[in-house]
Write a protein that holds these residues in place. Structure first.
Motif, PDB file in Angstrom:
ATOM      1  N   ASP A   1     -46.749  32.041   2.612  1.00  0.00           N
ATOM      2  CA  ASP A   1     -46.537  32.945   1.492  1.00  0.00           C
ATOM      3  C   ASP A   1     -45.653  32.224   0.482  1.00  0.00           C
ATOM      4  O   ASP A   1     -44.470  32.002   0.738  1.00  0.00           O
ATOM      5  N   SER A   2     -46.216  31.870  -0.639  1.00  0.00           N
ATOM      6  CA  SER A   2     -45.465  31.104  -1.629  1.00  0.00           C
ATOM      7  C   SER A   2     -44.352  31.916  -2.287  1.00  0.00           C
ATOM      8  O   SER A   2     -43.461  31.360  -2.902  1.00  0.00           O
ATOM      9  N   GLN A   3     -44.386  33.234  -2.143  1.00  0.00           N
ATOM     10  CA  GLN A   3     -43.351  34.100  -2.718  1.00  0.00           C
ATOM     11  C   GLN A   3     -42.394  34.641  -1.657  1.00  0.00           C
ATOM     12  O   GLN A   3     -41.708  35.633  -1.871  1.00  0.00           O
ATOM     13  N   LEU A   4     -42.343  33.977  -0.525  1.00  0.00           N
ATOM     14  CA  LEU A   4     -41.519  34.405   0.600  1.00  0.00           C
ATOM     15  C   LEU A   4     -40.040  34.435   0.219  1.00  0.00           C
ATOM     16  O   LEU A   4     -39.516  33.474  -0.321  1.00  0.00           O
ATOM     17  N   THR A   5     -39.395  35.548   0.503  1.00  0.00           N
ATOM     18  CA  THR A   5     -37.949  35.655   0.295  1.00  0.00           C
ATOM     19  C   THR A   5     -37.265  35.409   1.635  1.00  0.00           C
ATOM     20  O   THR A   5     -37.910  35.512   2.685  1.00  0.00           O
ATOM     21  N   PRO A   6     -35.965  35.111   1.636  1.00  0.00           N
ATOM     22  CA  PRO A   6     -35.273  34.901   2.912  1.00  0.00           C
ATOM     23  C   PRO A   6     -35.407  36.082   3.874  1.00  0.00           C
ATOM     24  O   PRO A   6     -35.663  35.904   5.056  1.00  0.00           O
TER      25      PRO A   6
ATOM     26  N   GLY B   1     -31.025  22.526  17.408  1.00  0.00           N
ATOM     27  CA  GLY B   1     -29.694  22.301  17.948  1.00  0.00           C
ATOM     28  C   GLY B   1     -29.567  22.626  19.414  1.00  0.00           C
ATOM     29  O   GLY B   1     -28.533  22.400  20.009  1.00  0.00           O
ATOM     30  N   PHE B   2     -30.598  23.162  20.023  1.00  0.00           N
ATOM     31  CA  PHE B   2     -30.549  23.506  21.437  1.00  0.00           C
ATOM     32  C   PHE B   2     -31.429  22.563  22.227  1.00  0.00           C
ATOM     33  O   PHE B   2     -32.576  22.333  21.885  1.00  0.00           O
ATOM     34  N   ALA B   3     -30.872  22.015  23.274  1.00  0.00           N
ATOM     35  CA  ALA B   3     -31.617  21.095  24.136  1.00  0.00           C
ATOM     36  C   ALA B   3     -31.587  21.628  25.558  1.00  0.00           C
ATOM     37  O   ALA B   3     -30.563  22.120  26.023  1.00  0.00           O
ATOM     38  N   LYS B   4     -32.701  21.514  26.245  1.00  0.00           N
ATOM     39  CA  LYS B   4     -32.763  21.992  27.620  1.00  0.00           C
ATOM     40  C   LYS B   4     -32.198  20.921  28.536  1.00  0.00           C
ATOM     41  O   LYS B   4     -32.583  19.773  28.490  1.00  0.00           O
ATOM     42  N   SER B   5     -31.268  21.326  29.372  1.00  0.00           N
ATOM     43  CA  SER B   5     -30.646  20.408  30.310  1.00  0.00           C
ATOM     44  C   SER B   5     -30.453  21.125  31.633  1.00  0.00           C
ATOM     45  O   SER B   5     -29.783  22.155  31.688  1.00  0.00           O
ATOM     46  N   ASN B   6     -31.040  20.606  32.695  1.00  0.00           N
ATOM     47  CA  ASN B   6     -30.914  21.204  34.026  1.00  0.00           C
ATOM     48  C   ASN B   6     -31.345  22.669  34.050  1.00  0.00           C
ATOM     49  O   ASN B   6     -30.721  23.497  34.704  1.00  0.00           O
ATOM     50  N   GLY B   7     -32.393  22.998  33.301  1.00  0.00           N
ATOM     51  CA  GLY B   7     -32.926  24.352  33.336  1.00  0.00           C
ATOM     52  C   GLY B   7     -32.212  25.347  32.448  1.00  0.00           C
ATOM     53  O   GLY B   7     -32.589  26.499  32.384  1.00  0.00           O
TER      54      GLY B   7
ATOM     55  N   PHE C   1     -31.843  26.274   7.687  1.00  0.00           N
ATOM     56  CA  PHE C   1     -30.867  26.844   8.604  1.00  0.00           C
ATOM     57  C   PHE C   1     -31.514  27.149   9.950  1.00  0.00           C
ATOM     58  O   PHE C   1     -30.964  26.842  11.000  1.00  0.00           O
ATOM     59  N   MET C   2     -32.696  27.760   9.916  1.00  0.00           N
ATOM     60  CA  MET C   2     -33.372  28.094  11.162  1.00  0.00           C
ATOM     61  C   MET C   2     -33.767  26.841  11.930  1.00  0.00           C
ATOM     62  O   MET C   2     -33.652  26.779  13.148  1.00  0.00           O
ATOM     63  N   LEU C   3     -34.214  25.812  11.215  1.00  0.00           N
ATOM     64  CA  LEU C   3     -34.576  24.559  11.880  1.00  0.00           C
ATOM     65  C   LEU C   3     -33.362  23.922  12.527  1.00  0.00           C
ATOM     66  O   LEU C   3     -33.441  23.414  13.638  1.00  0.00           O
TER      67      LEU C   3
ATOM     68  N   ARG D   1     -35.648  27.746  -3.715  1.00  0.00           N
ATOM     69  CA  ARG D   1     -34.573  27.035  -3.023  1.00  0.00           C
ATOM     70  C   ARG D   1     -33.857  27.902  -1.986  1.00  0.00           C
ATOM     71  O   ARG D   1     -33.556  27.454  -0.886  1.00  0.00           O
ATOM     72  N   GLU D   2     -33.577  29.149  -2.332  1.00  0.00           N
ATOM     73  CA  GLU D   2     -32.862  30.036  -1.421  1.00  0.00           C
ATOM     74  C   GLU D   2     -33.631  30.209  -0.102  1.00  0.00           C
ATOM     75  O   GLU D   2     -33.044  30.185   0.977  1.00  0.00           O
ATOM     76  N   THR D   3     -34.939  30.346  -0.192  1.00  0.00           N
ATOM     77  CA  THR D   3     -35.747  30.507   1.013  1.00  0.00           C
ATOM     78  C   THR D   3     -35.819  29.196   1.784  1.00  0.00           C
ATOM     79  O   THR D   3     -35.749  29.186   3.015  1.00  0.00           O
ATOM     80  N   LEU D   4     -35.931  28.092   1.080  1.00  0.00           N
ATOM     81  CA  LEU D   4     -35.943  26.790   1.753  1.00  0.00           C
ATOM     82  C   LEU D   4     -34.643  26.553   2.525  1.00  0.00           C
ATOM     83  O   LEU D   4     -34.659  25.969   3.606  1.00  0.00           O
TER      84      LEU D   4
END
Length: 141
Positions: free
Chosen positions: A55-60, A128-134, A121-123, A113-116
């Motif tokens: 959606d090219s008009q996607l808002t945050p 930022g989370f890595a699986k380690s030992n389950g 932020f979500m990326l 820009r605001e949505t990007l």
């Protein structure tokens, strides 16, 4: 399937498997969206959850609520509430359902820009989370 398409699909599969960030760029009309759909269709639904927005008009707010809707969760009026709820849903999918989440934002170059910034932020959060030992733990930066 051309060699270029085959190679790009292989790279995207690698990115999905390793939970990496990937960007697909090419000329208008060359098949980027078709390639993304092919990727989505090739992933094992027992192992992956694919979230797709275009959606090219996607808002945050609608960015977060669109993803929440695909997760079967209720949307939120406030962006912060939607963001928190999305993070909780993603952790549930990873930890309880043991699935890798692949988030696709098609036509992202048209977003404001605001949505990007919210996509970024979500990326950062997802990567930022890595699986380690389950279990999942925050990667050191």
């Amino acid at each position: 399937m051309s060699d270029a398409v085959h190679e790009c699909l292989g790279r995207l599969c690698y990115a999905a498997e390793n939970q990496l960030f990937a960007v697909v760029t090419a000329e208008v009309g060359c098949g980027k969206t078709t390639l993304i759909r092919r990727l989505s269709g090739s992933l094992n639904p027992e192992e992956y959850l694919v979230l797709y927005l275009s959606d090219s008009q996607l808002t945050p707010r609608w960015f977060y609520n669109g993803l929440l809707q695909q997760l079967g969760a209720d949307g939120k009026f406030y962006r912060g509430d939607a963001k928190l709820s999305l993070h909780q849903q993603l952790e549930y999918v990873r930890e309880v359902k043991h699935k890798k989440v692949l988030t696709i934002v098609d036509e992202a170059h048209l977003l404001k820009r605001e949505t990007l910034e919210e996509v970024r932020f979500m990326l950062n959060y997802q990567m930022g989370f890595a699986k380690s030992n389950g279990t999942y733990s925050r990667r050191s930066e």
